[in-house]
Scaffold this motif. Structure first.
Motif, PDB file in Angstrom:
ATOM      1  N   SER A 140      49.252 -33.950 -23.097  1.00 24.93           N
ATOM      2  CA  SER A 140      49.304 -33.023 -21.963  1.00 24.93           C
ATOM      3  C   SER A 140      48.102 -33.104 -21.029  1.00 24.93           C
ATOM      4  N   HIS A 141      46.983 -33.674 -21.470  1.00 27.86           N
ATOM      5  CA  HIS A 141      45.774 -33.583 -20.638  1.00 27.86           C
ATOM      6  C   HIS A 141      45.097 -34.908 -20.340  1.00 27.86           C
ATOM      7  N   ASP A 155      45.061 -39.114 -19.140  1.00 23.24           N
ATOM      8  CA  ASP A 155      45.632 -40.346 -18.591  1.00 23.24           C
ATOM      9  C   ASP A 155      44.955 -41.523 -19.270  1.00 23.24           C
ATOM     10  N   ARG A 174      43.162 -35.511 -17.252  1.00 22.66           N
ATOM     11  CA  ARG A 174      44.127 -35.499 -16.140  1.00 22.66           C
ATOM     12  C   ARG A 174      43.871 -34.289 -15.244  1.00 22.66           C
ATOM     13  N   MET A 175      43.608 -34.554 -13.987  1.00 19.93           N
ATOM     14  CA  MET A 175      43.323 -33.465 -13.048  1.00 19.93           C
ATOM     15  C   MET A 175      44.638 -32.855 -12.548  1.00 19.93           C
ATOM     16  N   ALA A 176      44.527 -31.660 -11.966  1.00 18.54           N
ATOM     17  CA  ALA A 176      45.718 -30.954 -11.480  1.00 18.54           C
ATOM     18  C   ALA A 176      46.496 -31.835 -10.508  1.00 18.54           C
ATOM     19  N   ALA A 177      47.823 -31.742 -10.600  1.00 21.97           N
ATOM     20  CA  ALA A 177      48.669 -32.593  -9.751  1.00 21.97           C
ATOM     21  C   ALA A 177      48.909 -31.924  -8.397  1.00 21.97           C
ATOM     22  N   ASN A 178      47.865 -31.427  -7.780  1.00 24.37           N
ATOM     23  CA  ASN A 178      47.995 -30.860  -6.433  1.00 24.37           C
ATOM     24  C   ASN A 178      46.849 -31.388  -5.580  1.00 24.37           C
ATOM     25  N   GLU A 179      46.755 -30.855  -4.380  1.00 25.58           N
ATOM     26  CA  GLU A 179      45.769 -31.404  -3.452  1.00 25.58           C
ATOM     27  C   GLU A 179      44.329 -31.244  -3.954  1.00 25.58           C
ATOM     28  N   ARG A 181      43.165 -31.421  -6.932  1.00 26.20           N
ATOM     29  CA  ARG A 181      42.828 -32.347  -8.023  1.00 26.20           C
ATOM     30  C   ARG A 181      41.747 -31.738  -8.921  1.00 26.20           C
ATOM     31  N   CYS A 193      39.958 -29.700 -12.159  1.00 26.74           N
ATOM     32  CA  CYS A 193      39.998 -29.787 -13.626  1.00 26.74           C
ATOM     33  C   CYS A 193      41.015 -28.756 -14.134  1.00 26.74           C
ATOM     34  N   PRO A 194      41.839 -29.110 -15.107  1.00 29.88           N
ATOM     35  CA  PRO A 194      42.850 -28.161 -15.592  1.00 29.88           C
ATOM     36  C   PRO A 194      42.245 -26.953 -16.318  1.00 29.88           C
TER      37      PRO A 194
END
Ligand code: SF4
Length: 201
Positions: free
Chosen positions: A9-10, A12, A27-32, A34, A36-37
């Motif tokens: 889940s976190h 790449d 993996r950073m947020a899949a929005n503009e 980017r 940290c989750p």
């Protein structure tokens, strides 16, 4: 969260040019943004367990490798970006004091140990089987999937195939850190055939 789920889940998985072992990146947020989750309006939601990079920021570490002797040396960079509020602090600290302040010593040491192993993978150890072969998958597990590696050591025939002292087995069963160090040693032994004091076939 176990390491299987965390990887799924976190993380790449990327293979950099000129290297034969994949890296894992948060993996950073899949929005503009980017972002940290783990960041929230209140700050870092995993602060006591934040990764080495976050503890060490705005210092960065690299490894200087002497091609001739094979010796390596950790080097540190200090280049804070504009948004870094630490730039406005009056307090001056050395790199070592900063690591201590952030309880980063152990993290720094583990990163340095892993970096030394990563340099081995500038050569291809896999041969025709490549990165999808069984050896590469086992090495990936030892490096990045600690819960699966623990199962592999204690629930497969591993301890019948390899002779490991009882005291060491007890240590790696009790401590994630010891298990990870053992995984590093096992990669050197299993992939590269580097003799180990602790692992014998
Ligand atoms: S300190 Fe690190 S883990 Fe925590 S929110 Fe910031 S970037 Fe994410």
């Amino acid at each position: 969260m176990d390491s299987d789920r965390f990887l799924e889940s976190h993380v790449d998985v990327v293979l950099r040019k000129g290297n034969y072992f994949p890296d894992v990146l948060l993996r950073m947020a899949a929005n503009e943004s980017r972002a940290c989750p783990f960041v929230s309006d209140e700050g870092c939601t995993v602060y006591p367990d934040r990764p080495d990079t976050c503890r060490t920021f705005p210092v960065e570490h690299g490894m200087l490798l002497n091609d001739r002797t094979g010796a390596s040396e950790i080097i540190s960079f200090f280049r804070p970006p504009d948004f870094c509020q630490g730039k406005h602090e009056d307090r001056a600290l050395t790199v070592a004091q900063w690591a201590q302040d952030q309880e980063a010593d152990t993290y720094n040491q583990m990163t340095a140990r892993w970096a030394a192993i990563r340099t081995l993978f500038q050569k291809d150890p896999w041969g025709p089987e490549g990165l999808n072969g069984a050896r590469a998958k086992m090495a990936f597990m030892a490096a990045y999937n600690i819960d699966r590696f623990r199962d592999f050591v204690f629930q497969s025939s591993f301890l019948k195939r390899y002779r490991i002292k009882r005291t060491l087995a007890a240590k790696i069963r009790a401590s994630d850190r010891q298990l990870l160090l053992f995984g590093f040693e096992w990669i050197r032994y299993f992939v590269w055939g580097i003799p180990s004091r602790n692992i014998r076939a």
